[in-house]
Motif scaffolding. Structure first.
Motif, PDB file in Angstrom:
ATOM      1  N   PRO A  66       0.837  -1.210   0.000  1.00  0.00           N
ATOM      2  CA  PRO A  66       0.000   0.000   0.000  1.00  0.00           C
ATOM      3  C   PRO A  66       0.867   1.254   0.000  1.00  0.00           C
ATOM      4  CG  PRO A  66      -0.768  -1.584   1.639  1.00  0.00           C
ATOM      5  CD  PRO A  66       0.548  -2.091   1.138  1.00  0.00           C
ATOM      6  N   ALA A  67       0.405   2.275  -0.662  1.00  0.00           N
ATOM      7  CA  ALA A  67       1.187   3.508  -0.770  1.00  0.00           C
ATOM      8  C   ALA A  67       1.528   4.077   0.603  1.00  0.00           C
ATOM      9  CB  ALA A  67       0.424   4.537  -1.594  1.00  0.00           C
ATOM     10  N   GLN A  68       0.566   3.966   1.561  1.00  0.00           N
ATOM     11  CA  GLN A  68       0.810   4.530   2.894  1.00  0.00           C
ATOM     12  C   GLN A  68       1.903   3.773   3.655  1.00  0.00           C
ATOM     13  OE1 GLN A  68      -2.038   3.392   1.608  1.00  0.00           O
ATOM     14  NE2 GLN A  68      -3.840   4.478   2.420  1.00  0.00           N
ATOM     15  N   ALA A  69       2.168   2.540   3.246  1.00  0.00           N
ATOM     16  CA  ALA A  69       3.167   1.722   3.949  1.00  0.00           C
ATOM     17  C   ALA A  69       4.511   1.690   3.233  1.00  0.00           C
ATOM     18  CB  ALA A  69       2.647   0.291   4.113  1.00  0.00           C
ATOM     19  N   GLN A  70       4.581   2.272   2.042  1.00  0.00           N
ATOM     20  CA  GLN A  70       5.785   2.126   1.221  1.00  0.00           C
ATOM     21  C   GLN A  70       7.042   2.645   1.911  1.00  0.00           C
ATOM     22  OE1 GLN A  70       5.782   0.759  -2.229  1.00  0.00           O
ATOM     23  NE2 GLN A  70       7.843   0.483  -1.407  1.00  0.00           N
ATOM     24  N   ALA A  71       6.963   3.820   2.514  1.00  0.00           N
ATOM     25  CA  ALA A  71       8.153   4.408   3.135  1.00  0.00           C
ATOM     26  C   ALA A  71       8.666   3.535   4.278  1.00  0.00           C
ATOM     27  CB  ALA A  71       7.841   5.813   3.643  1.00  0.00           C
ATOM     28  N   ALA A 123       5.825  -6.892   7.855  1.00  0.00           N
ATOM     29  CA  ALA A 123       4.506  -7.526   7.785  1.00  0.00           C
ATOM     30  C   ALA A 123       3.444  -6.675   8.481  1.00  0.00           C
ATOM     31  CB  ALA A 123       4.573  -8.917   8.409  1.00  0.00           C
ATOM     32  N   ILE A 124       3.802  -6.112   9.636  1.00  0.00           N
ATOM     33  CA  ILE A 124       2.839  -5.295  10.381  1.00  0.00           C
ATOM     34  C   ILE A 124       2.498  -4.023   9.615  1.00  0.00           C
ATOM     35  CG2 ILE A 124       2.560  -3.879  12.449  1.00  0.00           C
ATOM     36  CD1 ILE A 124       4.167  -6.041  13.946  1.00  0.00           C
ATOM     37  N   SER A 125       3.495  -3.381   9.020  1.00  0.00           N
ATOM     38  CA  SER A 125       3.243  -2.130   8.297  1.00  0.00           C
ATOM     39  C   SER A 125       2.327  -2.365   7.103  1.00  0.00           C
ATOM     40  CB  SER A 125       4.570  -1.499   7.848  1.00  0.00           C
ATOM     41  OG  SER A 125       5.227  -2.327   6.903  1.00  0.00           O
ATOM     42  N   ILE A 126       2.493  -3.499   6.425  1.00  0.00           N
ATOM     43  CA  ILE A 126       1.583  -3.812   5.315  1.00  0.00           C
ATOM     44  C   ILE A 126       0.205  -4.192   5.853  1.00  0.00           C
ATOM     45  CG2 ILE A 126       1.151  -5.434   3.416  1.00  0.00           C
ATOM     46  CD1 ILE A 126       4.187  -5.606   3.013  1.00  0.00           C
ATOM     47  N   GLY A 127       0.195  -4.967   6.950  1.00  0.00           N
ATOM     48  CA  GLY A 127      -1.063  -5.442   7.517  1.00  0.00           C
ATOM     49  C   GLY A 127      -1.951  -4.343   8.055  1.00  0.00           C
ATOM     50  N   ARG A 128      -1.406  -3.186   8.349  1.00  0.00           N
ATOM     51  CA  ARG A 128      -2.233  -2.077   8.830  1.00  0.00           C
ATOM     52  C   ARG A 128      -3.147  -1.535   7.729  1.00  0.00           C
ATOM     53  NH1 ARG A 128       2.802   0.126  11.218  1.00  0.00           N
ATOM     54  NH2 ARG A 128       2.873  -0.463  13.417  1.00  0.00           N
ATOM     55  N   ARG A 274       0.729  -3.918  17.664  1.00  0.00           N
ATOM     56  CA  ARG A 274      -0.315  -4.681  16.972  1.00  0.00           C
ATOM     57  C   ARG A 274      -1.694  -4.400  17.546  1.00  0.00           C
ATOM     58  NH1 ARG A 274       3.550  -9.058  17.566  1.00  0.00           N
ATOM     59  NH2 ARG A 274       4.634  -9.415  15.594  1.00  0.00           N
ATOM     60  N   GLN A 275      -1.735  -4.067  18.812  1.00  0.00           N
ATOM     61  CA  GLN A 275      -3.010  -3.820  19.484  1.00  0.00           C
ATOM     62  C   GLN A 275      -3.347  -2.331  19.546  1.00  0.00           C
ATOM     63  OE1 GLN A 275      -4.672  -6.518  19.991  1.00  0.00           O
ATOM     64  NE2 GLN A 275      -2.862  -7.756  19.483  1.00  0.00           N
ATOM     65  N   GLY A 276      -2.601  -1.531  18.795  1.00  0.00           N
ATOM     66  CA  GLY A 276      -2.875  -0.107  18.751  1.00  0.00           C
ATOM     67  C   GLY A 276      -2.414   0.642  19.984  1.00  0.00           C
ATOM     68  N   SER A 277      -1.518   0.036  20.776  1.00  0.00           N
ATOM     69  CA  SER A 277      -0.998   0.683  21.982  1.00  0.00           C
ATOM     70  C   SER A 277       0.466   1.057  21.786  1.00  0.00           C
ATOM     71  CB  SER A 277      -1.137  -0.252  23.186  1.00  0.00           C
ATOM     72  OG  SER A 277      -2.498  -0.564  23.424  1.00  0.00           O
ATOM     73  N   THR A 278       0.965   1.847  22.697  1.00  0.00           N
ATOM     74  CA  THR A 278       2.366   2.267  22.647  1.00  0.00           C
ATOM     75  C   THR A 278       3.127   1.613  23.792  1.00  0.00           C
ATOM     76  OG1 THR A 278       1.746   4.401  21.705  1.00  0.00           O
ATOM     77  CG2 THR A 278       3.948   4.230  22.678  1.00  0.00           C
ATOM     78  N   ALA A 279       4.231   0.983  23.466  1.00  0.00           N
ATOM     79  CA  ALA A 279       5.041   0.327  24.488  1.00  0.00           C
ATOM     80  C   ALA A 279       5.738   1.366  25.359  1.00  0.00           C
ATOM     81  CB  ALA A 279       6.070  -0.579  23.833  1.00  0.00           C
TER      82      ALA A 279
END
Length: 294
Positions: A66-71, A123-128, A274-279
C-alpha cells in the motif's frame, strides 16, 4: 709468439663459464619456484577472503505494498541490507576467533534474530492497510557462501537478493542489548568456574506496564525468552575458558546476547503496536549486559 691462449688457460675459461651458467640457471629456477609458492599462498588467501554471508530475497517475496506503507517498508528493507553488511564485516574481522561454532553463534544466529524482527515490522506495516503477508519468517535465516564453509573468515558485502522495492532511505539498527525476564535486576546463573564471573542484565519485566490483554501472552513469552537467552549466555561463559583472544567474551558472548535481547525487546514493543498501543519508552536501552564478579 703463440697465436692463441695457452691450452690450460683456455680450459680454465671454459670451466668458469660453465659454472656461471649453472649458477644463473639455479637463480632463475629458484625465482620461478618462489613465484609459484607466492601464487599458491595468494590463492589460499583469496579462497578464504571469498567467503560471505548470503540471505534470502525479501522484496521480491512481498505482495503489493500500500502507498501509505511504502516508506516504512523501504526503511526496513534498507535495514536488512545494513544488517547483512554489518554481519559480513564482522565475518571478515573474526578470523581465528572462537571455536567451531563461532560463526553460527556469534554472527549468523544474531543476524537471524535481527532479520526476524525487521520482517515482523514489514509484515505489520503492510497489515495495517492491507492483508498481512505470511511466511516472511522463513526468510530470516542466512548462510555462508564461497570459501570454506564454517570457517570464521571472509570479507565482502555478501548479498541479499532483494529485487522489486528498492530501499530509499538508510536505516539504523534498533539500539538494544539484552535483559532477561523476571522482577528485579536480572543476573546470570551459570558462573565461570575459573573467574567466578557471571553475566548480569537490566530488568525488563519491571519496566513494562499497561500491557493490552490481547498482547499479554506474547509479552510473557518474550520475557521468558530473555531469561533463556541469559541462561544460555552464562552457560557459554562457563564453558569457554581459554577460548579466543582478549575480546572473545565481548565478541562471542556479550555482543550476540545484546543482539538477541534487542530483537526480543523489539518483539515486545511490536506486540503493543499490533493492538494499537504504545510500548513503554526506553526499553531498547535495557538490551546491553555486563560481566559481574561472583
Amino acid at each position: 709468439m703463440s697465436r692463441g691462449l695457452p691450452l690450460l688457460h683456455r680450459r680454465r675459461i671454459l670451466v668458469s663459464g660453465a659454472i656461471g651458467g649453472i649458477t644463473c640457471a639455479a637463480v632463475v629456477v629458484g625465482a620461478a619456484m618462489a613465484g609459484q609458492d607466492d601464487d599458491g599462498g595468494d590463492a589460499k588467501a583469496s579462497t578464504k577472503a571469498a567467503q560471505t554471508i548470503s540471505c534470502p530475497a525479501v522484496a521480491g517475496s512481498l505482495p503489493e505494498i500500500p502507498a501509505q506503507a511504502q516508506a516504512e517498508v523501504d526503511r526496513n528493507l534498507a535495514l536488512l541490507d545494513t544488517q547483512l553488511a554489518e554481519a559480513n564485516k564482522r565475518l571478515g574481522t573474526s578470523q581465528g576467533e572462537g571455536g567451531p561454532n563461532f560463526v553460527q553463534n556469534a554472527i549468523l544466529g544474531p543476524l537471524a534474530d535481527k532479520r526476524k524482527s525487521t520482517l515482523d515490522r514489514i509484515a505489520i506495516s503492510i497489515g495495517r492497510r492491507a492483508e498481512k503477508p505470511t511466511g516472511l519468517d522463513a526468510l530470516a535465516e542466512c548462510t555462508l557462501s564461497g570459501g570454506e564453509a564454517g570457517a570464521g573468515s571472509g570479507t565482502g558485502a555478501g548479498g541479499e537478493a532483494d529485487s522489486g522495492a528498492t530501499p530509499t532511505a538508510p536505516a539504523s539498527e534498533p539500539a538494544g542489548g539484552g535483559a532477561e525476564p523476571g522482577s528485579g535486576a536480572e543476573q546470570g546463573g551459570g558462573a565461570d568456574a575459573g573467574s567466578g564471573q557471571t553475566i548480569s542484565c537490566p530488568d525488563v519485566a519491571s519496566k513494562i506496564s499497561g500491557v493490552p490483554a490481547a498482547a499479554q501472552a506474547e509479552v510473557d513469552r518474550n520475557i521468558a525468552l530473555l531469561q533463556t537467552q541469559l541462561d544460555e549466555a552464562n552457560k557459554r561463559l562457563g564453558a569457554s575458558q581459554g577460548e579466543g583472544g582478549p575480546n572473545f567474551v565481548q565478541n562471542a558472548i556479550l555482543g550476540p546476547l545484546k543482539d538477541k535481547r534487542a530483537s526480543t525487546i523489539d518483539r515486545i514493543e511490536l506486540s503493543f503496536s499490533r493492538q494499537g498501543s504504545t510500548a513503554p519508552s526506553g526499553l531498547d536501552a535495557l538490551a546491553g549486559c555486563s560481566l559481574t564478579s561472583g
